[in-house]
Design a protein around this motif. Structure first.
Motif, mmCIF file in Angstrom:
data_model
loop_
_atom_site.group_PDB
_atom_site.id
_atom_site.type_symbol
_atom_site.label_atom_id
_atom_site.label_comp_id
_atom_site.label_asym_id
_atom_site.label_seq_id
_atom_site.Cartn_x
_atom_site.Cartn_y
_atom_site.Cartn_z
ATOM 1 N N MET A 1 0.839 -1.198 0.000
ATOM 2 C CA MET A 1 0.000 0.000 0.000
ATOM 3 C C MET A 1 0.872 1.246 0.000
ATOM 4 O O MET A 1 1.868 1.317 0.721
ATOM 5 N N SER A 5 -3.098 8.053 0.529
ATOM 6 C CA SER A 5 -4.238 7.666 -0.308
ATOM 7 C C SER A 5 -4.787 8.836 -1.103
ATOM 8 O O SER A 5 -5.392 8.644 -2.158
ATOM 9 N N VAL A 28 -3.388 6.437 -6.330
ATOM 10 C CA VAL A 28 -3.561 7.504 -5.353
ATOM 11 C C VAL A 28 -4.536 8.542 -5.921
ATOM 12 O O VAL A 28 -4.452 8.897 -7.095
#
Length: 373
Positions: A1, A5, A28
């Motif tokens: 990950m 974000s 993203v």
């Protein structure tokens, strides 16, 4: 990950666009805020060295850049009258699979990057910037210039040499003039112009030109800086400067007729001390560093910033000061070397230093930027 974000990038120039592409295509959520009503750029042409082309290839736009620009692998040195003094092979700083240099029209590069930003899935928000930033520890609360507010994991200030983001972070640093000014014009390319040729001496410190396409090029003249608001008759002044040069410059002079096609700017420099972040807001590109174009490394260093920051964000588990310190370890020393070398070349010209080791300095920087940052 990825470590983030959602990201706000302030500024849609070279650095901001490159970072938006790399982050958005990795999943993203990216907002790219550009204060202008559309993605445009000032100036006439741009010279992209191999290490810039390496990043553009990684962005997936190399084919478009190659088709739009003009590639060459050598540098010419000429006497003021036009006689060729030396032809020097240029370093392929992007590696053997890329040309040493490409010249192209700045608006075309901007359009190519903007298209790639959209294809990657980033959202471009025109006519918008940040008015206030509040770091919350685990994010940044942003008040935007349209009055709305939003939260982001990371804010990136890529808003250029006169960055407003830099001021919002409390970094009181302004670009410093070097004492030189540059006149540029975009014009038609004679068939014999197939690379950059430079003249040191004559009425100017430097007279040069660079092909930018099948039938275009930009030409430039560097002299002592004059007040920005006292340029006077730009056509007459630029044509007067060309009178000390022969060869291709005879045709360039004849093409200087429209003041709206002439661009005049000062050489300026700036380098923000490390770190470039304050909490979860970080500066990149010309917002953090800028230098006179004596080494043609400005765009390359902006692109490298974006590539390194994206790599770290996409491979780290979390966003903390350790990541920003790693970013500085890979960027600050390299950028500082480029800025200082660019300024040294300008000082040698201003001081008319007789024993200046220009080839040696250029060679050391070329060797450094050939290595990936």
């Amino acid at each position: 990950m990825p470590a983030v974000s959602n990201v706000l990038i302030i500024g849609g120039g070279t650095a901001g666009s490159a970072l938006a592409i790399l982050l958005a295509r990795a999943g993203v959520a990216v907002d790219l805020a550009e204060i202008k009503p559309e993605l445009t750029t000032l100036g006439s042409g741009i010279t992209l060295q191999g290490n810039a082309l390496r990043v553009l290839r990684d962005l997936g736009v190399w084919d478009r850049v190659s088709a739009a620009g003009f590639a060459f692998d050598s540098l010419g040195l000429r006497a003021p009258g036009g006689r060729l003094i030396a032809e020097i092979p240029d370093a392929r700083t992007g590696g053997p699979g890329l040309p040493a240099t490409i010249g192209m029209n700045r608006p075309e590069l901007a359009a190519i990057l903007a298209g790639a930003v959209r294809r990657a899935g980033a959202r471009i928000r025109f006519g918008l910037t940040a008015d206030a930033l509040t770091d919350t520890g685990d994010g940044v609360r942003v008040r935007l210039s349209d009055g709305t507010e939003a939260g982001y994991d990371l804010v990136v200030g890529a808003d250029g040499i006169r960055s407003a983001t830099r001021g919002l972070l409390g970094i009181d640093l302004a670009p410093e003039p070097t004492g030189m000014g540059i006149w540029r014009i975009h014009t038609r390319r004679p068939k014999e112009v197939e690379r950059t040729d430079l003249i040191y001496g004559g009425p100017c410190f430097i007279a040069g030109y660079c092909p930018t396409g099948p039938d275009t090029m930009y030409a430039y003249l560097v002299e002592k800086a004059r007040p920005r608001d006292a340029a006077g008759d730009k056509v007459a002044h630029m044509r007067a400067l060309t009178e000390g040069y022969g060869g291709v410059w005879n045709g360039i002079s004849a093409a200087i007729t429209d003041p709206d096609h002439i661009n005049y700017t000062w050489f300026e420099s700036l380098l923000v001390d490390r770190p470039w972040n304050r909490g979860r807001t970080v500066l990149i590109g010309d917002a953090a560093h800028a230098c006179p174009p004596t080494l043609a490394q400005g765009a390359a260093q902006c692109l490298e910033d974006a590539a390194v920051l994206a790599e770290l964000l996409l491979t780290a588990d979390r966003l903390d000061q350790t990541l920003f310190d790693a970013f500085m370890d890979r960027r600050h020393g390299r950028v500082k070397a480029v800025v200082e070398a660019s300024l040294q070349l300008a000082r040698w010209q201003l001081d008319q230093t007789p024993d200046a080791d220009v080839p040696g300095l250029m060679g050391r920087i070329a060797a450094m930027v050939t290595e990936r940052p």
